[in-house]
Design a protein around this motif. Sequence first.
Motif, PDB file in Angstrom:
ATOM      1  N   GLY A 156      31.779   8.677  56.624  1.00 60.67           N
ATOM      2  CA  GLY A 156      31.052   8.608  57.877  1.00 60.67           C
ATOM      3  C   GLY A 156      31.556   9.586  58.920  1.00 60.67           C
ATOM      4  O   GLY A 156      32.309  10.512  58.618  1.00 60.67           O
ATOM      5  N   PRO A 157      31.192   9.351  60.162  1.00 57.42           N
ATOM      6  CA  PRO A 157      31.417  10.333  61.217  1.00 57.42           C
ATOM      7  C   PRO A 157      32.820  10.384  61.820  1.00 57.42           C
ATOM      8  O   PRO A 157      33.101  11.286  62.599  1.00 57.42           O
ATOM      9  N   VAL A 158      33.708   9.463  61.478  1.00 60.50           N
ATOM     10  CA  VAL A 158      35.032   9.445  62.101  1.00 60.50           C
ATOM     11  C   VAL A 158      36.116   9.399  61.029  1.00 60.50           C
ATOM     12  O   VAL A 158      36.023   8.643  60.061  1.00 60.50           O
ATOM     13  N   VAL A 159      37.158  10.235  61.215  1.00 58.37           N
ATOM     14  CA  VAL A 159      38.353  10.184  60.383  1.00 58.37           C
ATOM     15  C   VAL A 159      39.530   9.982  61.334  1.00 58.37           C
ATOM     16  O   VAL A 159      39.648  10.689  62.339  1.00 58.37           O
ATOM     17  N   ALA A 160      40.377   9.007  61.039  1.00 56.34           N
ATOM     18  CA  ALA A 160      41.547   8.711  61.865  1.00 56.34           C
ATOM     19  C   ALA A 160      42.785   8.789  60.974  1.00 56.34           C
ATOM     20  O   ALA A 160      42.794   8.234  59.877  1.00 56.34           O
ATOM     21  N   THR A 161      43.815   9.477  61.454  1.00 55.72           N
ATOM     22  CA  THR A 161      45.041   9.624  60.676  1.00 55.72           C
ATOM     23  C   THR A 161      46.254   9.279  61.535  1.00 55.72           C
ATOM     24  O   THR A 161      46.415   9.808  62.635  1.00 55.72           O
ATOM     25  N   VAL A 162      47.096   8.390  61.000  1.00 54.89           N
ATOM     26  CA  VAL A 162      48.363   8.040  61.623  1.00 54.89           C
ATOM     27  C   VAL A 162      49.460   8.721  60.804  1.00 54.89           C
ATOM     28  O   VAL A 162      49.478   8.615  59.580  1.00 54.89           O
ATOM     29  N   SER A 163      50.361   9.435  61.475  1.00 58.84           N
ATOM     30  CA  SER A 163      51.459  10.132  60.804  1.00 58.84           C
ATOM     31  C   SER A 163      52.742   9.324  60.917  1.00 58.84           C
ATOM     32  O   SER A 163      53.118   8.895  62.006  1.00 58.84           O
ATOM     33  N   LEU A 164      53.416   9.147  59.786  1.00 64.01           N
ATOM     34  CA  LEU A 164      54.690   8.436  59.735  1.00 64.01           C
ATOM     35  C   LEU A 164      55.739   9.368  59.137  1.00 64.01           C
ATOM     36  O   LEU A 164      55.435  10.166  58.261  1.00 64.01           O
ATOM     37  N   GLY A 165      56.974   9.244  59.593  1.00 60.00           N
ATOM     38  CA  GLY A 165      58.053  10.048  59.031  1.00 60.00           C
ATOM     39  C   GLY A 165      58.161  11.389  59.720  1.00 60.00           C
ATOM     40  O   GLY A 165      58.289  11.469  60.935  1.00 60.00           O
ATOM     41  N   ILE A 197      48.531   7.855  56.954  1.00 62.87           N
ATOM     42  CA  ILE A 197      47.592   6.753  56.745  1.00 62.87           C
ATOM     43  C   ILE A 197      46.255   7.252  57.287  1.00 62.87           C
ATOM     44  O   ILE A 197      46.103   7.465  58.493  1.00 62.87           O
ATOM     45  N   THR A 198      45.312   7.481  56.397  1.00 60.54           N
ATOM     46  CA  THR A 198      44.026   8.054  56.794  1.00 60.54           C
ATOM     47  C   THR A 198      42.925   7.023  56.616  1.00 60.54           C
ATOM     48  O   THR A 198      42.779   6.440  55.545  1.00 60.54           O
ATOM     49  N   PHE A 199      42.191   6.828  57.694  1.00 66.06           N
ATOM     50  CA  PHE A 199      41.062   5.904  57.700  1.00 66.06           C
ATOM     51  C   PHE A 199      39.792   6.735  57.743  1.00 66.06           C
ATOM     52  O   PHE A 199      39.617   7.568  58.640  1.00 66.06           O
ATOM     53  N   ARG A 200      38.918   6.513  56.775  1.00 65.24           N
ATOM     54  CA  ARG A 200      37.627   7.200  56.745  1.00 65.24           C
ATOM     55  C   ARG A 200      36.532   6.160  56.887  1.00 65.24           C
ATOM     56  O   ARG A 200      36.492   5.206  56.119  1.00 65.24           O
ATOM     57  N   THR A 201      35.672   6.353  57.863  1.00 64.52           N
ATOM     58  CA  THR A 201      34.561   5.422  58.012  1.00 64.52           C
ATOM     59  C   THR A 201      33.562   5.675  56.887  1.00 64.52           C
ATOM     60  O   THR A 201      33.455   6.782  56.362  1.00 64.52           O
ATOM     61  N   ILE A 202      32.860   4.619  56.505  1.00 56.89           N
ATOM     62  CA  ILE A 202      31.843   4.717  55.471  1.00 56.89           C
ATOM     63  C   ILE A 202      30.493   4.874  56.165  1.00 56.89           C
ATOM     64  O   ILE A 202      30.143   4.101  57.058  1.00 56.89           O
ATOM     65  N   ALA A 203      29.750   5.889  55.762  1.00 55.44           N
ATOM     66  CA  ALA A 203      28.490   6.216  56.430  1.00 55.44           C
ATOM     67  C   ALA A 203      27.380   5.260  56.045  1.00 55.44           C
ATOM     68  O   ALA A 203      27.198   4.937  54.880  1.00 55.44           O
TER      69      ALA A 203
END
Length: 156
Positions: free
Chosen positions: A71-80, A141-147
């Motif tokens: 979908g239209p949004v990708v969110a990524t949290v970086s650790l380390g 940690i990558t979150f991809r919305t489903i379109a």
Amino acid sequence: MRAAPSLTEDTAVVSAGLEYLPDFLSPEEEAELIACIDAGEWLADLSRRVQHYGYKYDYSNRRLDESARIGPVVATVSLGSAVSMDFCCDETGDEHVHRLEPRSLVLLYGDARWKWRHGIAKRRTDTVHGQKIARHRRISITFRTIAGPSQHRPAA
């Protein structure tokens, strides 16, 4: 409760749709997430180790498995470790490097999602302000919305 982190000003280089939030997580939250992730099973079928939760992402074709579309949004949290993310605009040839610090969140949507390619080059160091900085272990940690039917990539 912590105050919401603010956006950095250099995100305007890439375009509308890139939001960067440093210190999105506390050091304690980061440590807890790393421990939870490390307790899970890692897949080693790529040049890097991954874990999938939900749909499996096909890295070679840049898409989810056949039953879903990103979908239209990708969110990524970086650790380390911190890492530099490279952006390139196919329309203009413009390039931009954005530093992702530990515990940060980056959101990609709109032009930043659809008009700019993004990625993290496979290398052992990054050059930041003319200085080489060694990379260490990093977890993304990558979150991809489903379109849904109306959320597919906008027409060019």
